[in-house]
Write a protein that holds these residues in place. Sequence first.
Motif, mmCIF file in Angstrom:
data_model
loop_
_atom_site.group_PDB
_atom_site.id
_atom_site.type_symbol
_atom_site.label_atom_id
_atom_site.label_comp_id
_atom_site.label_asym_id
_atom_site.label_seq_id
_atom_site.Cartn_x
_atom_site.Cartn_y
_atom_site.Cartn_z
ATOM 1 N N VAL A 244 0.835 -1.201 0.000
ATOM 2 C CA VAL A 244 0.000 0.000 0.000
ATOM 3 C C VAL A 244 0.869 1.251 0.000
ATOM 4 O O VAL A 244 0.623 2.207 -0.757
ATOM 5 N N ILE A 245 1.898 1.252 0.830
ATOM 6 C CA ILE A 245 2.773 2.424 0.923
ATOM 7 C C ILE A 245 3.419 2.729 -0.420
ATOM 8 O O ILE A 245 3.411 3.872 -0.893
ATOM 9 N N GLU A 246 3.965 1.710 -1.043
ATOM 10 C CA GLU A 246 4.675 1.957 -2.307
ATOM 11 C C GLU A 246 3.720 2.354 -3.419
ATOM 12 O O GLU A 246 4.024 3.244 -4.221
ATOM 13 N N ARG A 247 2.551 1.727 -3.485
ATOM 14 C CA ARG A 247 1.601 2.100 -4.542
ATOM 15 C C ARG A 247 1.075 3.520 -4.302
ATOM 16 O O ARG A 247 0.836 4.261 -5.264
ATOM 17 N N ALA A 248 0.896 3.901 -3.055
ATOM 18 C CA ALA A 248 0.501 5.282 -2.766
ATOM 19 C C ALA A 248 1.628 6.247 -3.114
ATOM 20 O O ALA A 248 1.393 7.345 -3.648
ATOM 21 N N ALA A 272 7.193 6.273 5.935
ATOM 22 C CA ALA A 272 6.426 6.728 4.771
ATOM 23 C C ALA A 272 5.828 8.104 5.019
ATOM 24 O O ALA A 272 5.835 8.980 4.136
ATOM 25 N N LYS A 273 5.297 8.320 6.204
ATOM 26 C CA LYS A 273 4.726 9.632 6.525
ATOM 27 C C LYS A 273 5.800 10.711 6.473
ATOM 28 O O LYS A 273 5.564 11.818 5.967
ATOM 29 N N ARG A 274 6.983 10.411 6.997
ATOM 30 C CA ARG A 274 8.087 11.396 6.936
ATOM 31 C C ARG A 274 8.464 11.696 5.498
ATOM 32 O O ARG A 274 8.855 12.821 5.165
ATOM 33 N N ASP A 275 8.335 10.703 4.618
ATOM 34 C CA ASP A 275 8.662 10.889 3.204
ATOM 35 C C ASP A 275 7.591 11.666 2.441
ATOM 36 O O ASP A 275 7.773 11.973 1.264
ATOM 37 N N VAL A 277 4.414 10.498 1.922
ATOM 38 C CA VAL A 277 3.365 9.647 1.367
ATOM 39 C C VAL A 277 2.047 10.021 2.043
ATOM 40 O O VAL A 277 1.983 10.224 3.255
ATOM 41 N N LYS A 278 0.984 10.117 1.261
ATOM 42 C CA LYS A 278 -0.324 10.523 1.797
ATOM 43 C C LYS A 278 -0.993 9.315 2.443
ATOM 44 O O LYS A 278 -1.818 8.627 1.835
ATOM 45 N N LEU A 279 -0.634 9.065 3.680
ATOM 46 C CA LEU A 279 -1.011 7.837 4.360
ATOM 47 C C LEU A 279 -1.611 8.152 5.724
ATOM 48 O O LEU A 279 -1.087 8.974 6.466
ATOM 49 N N SER A 280 -2.725 7.508 6.034
ATOM 50 C CA SER A 280 -3.303 7.575 7.379
ATOM 51 C C SER A 280 -3.602 6.161 7.845
ATOM 52 O O SER A 280 -3.665 5.225 7.043
ATOM 53 N N VAL A 281 -3.783 6.011 9.164
ATOM 54 C CA VAL A 281 -3.869 4.674 9.765
ATOM 55 C C VAL A 281 -4.878 4.715 10.906
ATOM 56 O O VAL A 281 -4.912 5.663 11.685
ATOM 57 N N GLU A 282 -5.661 3.649 11.012
ATOM 58 C CA GLU A 282 -6.574 3.484 12.138
ATOM 59 C C GLU A 282 -6.247 2.203 12.876
ATOM 60 O O GLU A 282 -5.639 1.278 12.329
ATOM 61 N N THR A 283 -6.676 2.145 14.131
ATOM 62 C CA THR A 283 -6.740 0.884 14.851
ATOM 63 C C THR A 283 -8.069 0.850 15.584
ATOM 64 O O THR A 283 -8.877 1.767 15.454
ATOM 65 N N CYS A 284 -8.318 -0.216 16.363
ATOM 66 C CA CYS A 284 -9.658 -0.460 16.894
ATOM 67 C C CYS A 284 -9.602 -0.804 18.377
ATOM 68 O O CYS A 284 -8.569 -1.265 18.877
ATOM 69 N N PRO A 285 -10.718 -0.635 19.092
ATOM 70 C CA PRO A 285 -10.715 -0.928 20.526
ATOM 71 C C PRO A 285 -10.282 -2.343 20.876
ATOM 72 O O PRO A 285 -9.602 -2.544 21.894
ATOM 73 N N HIS A 286 -10.632 -3.330 20.048
ATOM 74 C CA HIS A 286 -10.277 -4.703 20.415
ATOM 75 C C HIS A 286 -8.769 -4.934 20.396
ATOM 76 O O HIS A 286 -8.260 -5.740 21.171
#
Length: 466
Positions: A244-248, A272-275, A277-286
């Motif tokens: 995903v990072i590289e394709r973005a 990637a963010k420092r570079d 790349v237009k990337l965001s990330v989520e995680t979940c309560p579980h």
Amino acid sequence: MSNTTETSAGQQSAQGQDAETRIVYDLVISGARVLTGAGIVGREVGISNGRVIAIEPLGNGLQGREYVELAPDEVMIPGLVDTHVHVNEPGRTEWEGFASATRAAAAGGVTTIVDMPLNSIPPTVDVAALALKRAAAETQAFVDVGFWGGAIPGNQKDLRELHDEGVFGFKCFLLHSGVDEFPYLEPDEMEADMAELRQFDSVMLVHAEDSRAIDRAPNAEGDQYGRFLASRPRGAENVAIAEVIERARWTGARAHILHLSSSDALAMIASAKRDGVKLSVETCPHYLTLLAEEIPNGATAYKCCPPIREASNRELLWKGLADGVIDCIVSDHSPSTLDLKDLENGDFGVAWGGVASLQLGLSLIWTEAKRRGIALEQVLSWMAHKPAELARLSHKGHIALGYDADFSVFAPEESYVVDVDALHHRNPISPYQGKALAGKVRRTFVRGAEVDFQTPHGQLLRRGQA
């Protein structure tokens, strides 16, 4: 508990001002603890026509046709924005529907959800399917509802049309989605769709587990949680996230990593963010509250994909949040009927993978954050502000002038024990059954109207609407 009163004529002439010259708002909320851009402070909030019109220090005497005074133990917080919810209607409404899902959302302080393009039938992969989704939701929504579109093999021509019809972005899988009507993309197909989305600045949301790595992993069959965990290794996430990072990077498109479970990937995400790349990330309560070491064998209520991992992994996910590598926390509410959880046999290879937690997310995260010394303001940033930014919901996620009057009355010191039979979720199953939680939502308001759980007043949202 908060107190509601009708404004009297005497109040309207308070502070020596002529009652005829004073603004009378539809609703005024007053309390010593209101979460604004200045932190948790004493404020009076004036609301008219569903928007926040005034925010003043306590004692200014704002007047409203309805007046709510917070109790000393209550905090007025912005409504949560949950951008990862599987409602499943139409087609699999017995799993969850808009009425039950949005009641659960409101009960948990969530005032906006964005619905995933599966597991409904048909999936939201073209304009006709989106119209069916909206028709199902429009008379049943107790909170505001938006929609993601789906990216599957062969529907690239539909992406722009869905975008123009108001979806907030697009979701794809890099392995079998769990339902045959929503097939996965190969990485090259994902890249081609990303290049298309780049043309109109949309975002690709990716379920990032690599199909080949999963194919080579051990089989999950049986009631042993350790075997199921081995069947969804961290490496499968890591490989897919690298793709995903590289394709973005190559396309310049915006990309979002769904439900991050593997802490191994944090370093490359940060890089990637420092570079740029237009990337965001989520995680979940579980992933932030449960531990693989504590999951009993046969307890398929805990099954989700990617899986709940070990204690050391959980600690690194919390660090990823603190460091800003992970942007937001959303539910990935993915319910099913009880029989699909294979409760009788407890077979992780057979059971549906998904955790239903839409109503519980705020309490779950606040319970854990409080133990770690993390402020409520930070929790709300992860669960309200940042998801609103992801979906570009410019009037959601804050209590601020001009924003939608979406908020909850939250008692952070109150505790309760989870009872699945008391939840609004359609099917009474949860890995949190019997768990003691801190923080209780007492009232929820959507666009200035209190949710009464009887009359649905939520609106359907379109990308870019004011």
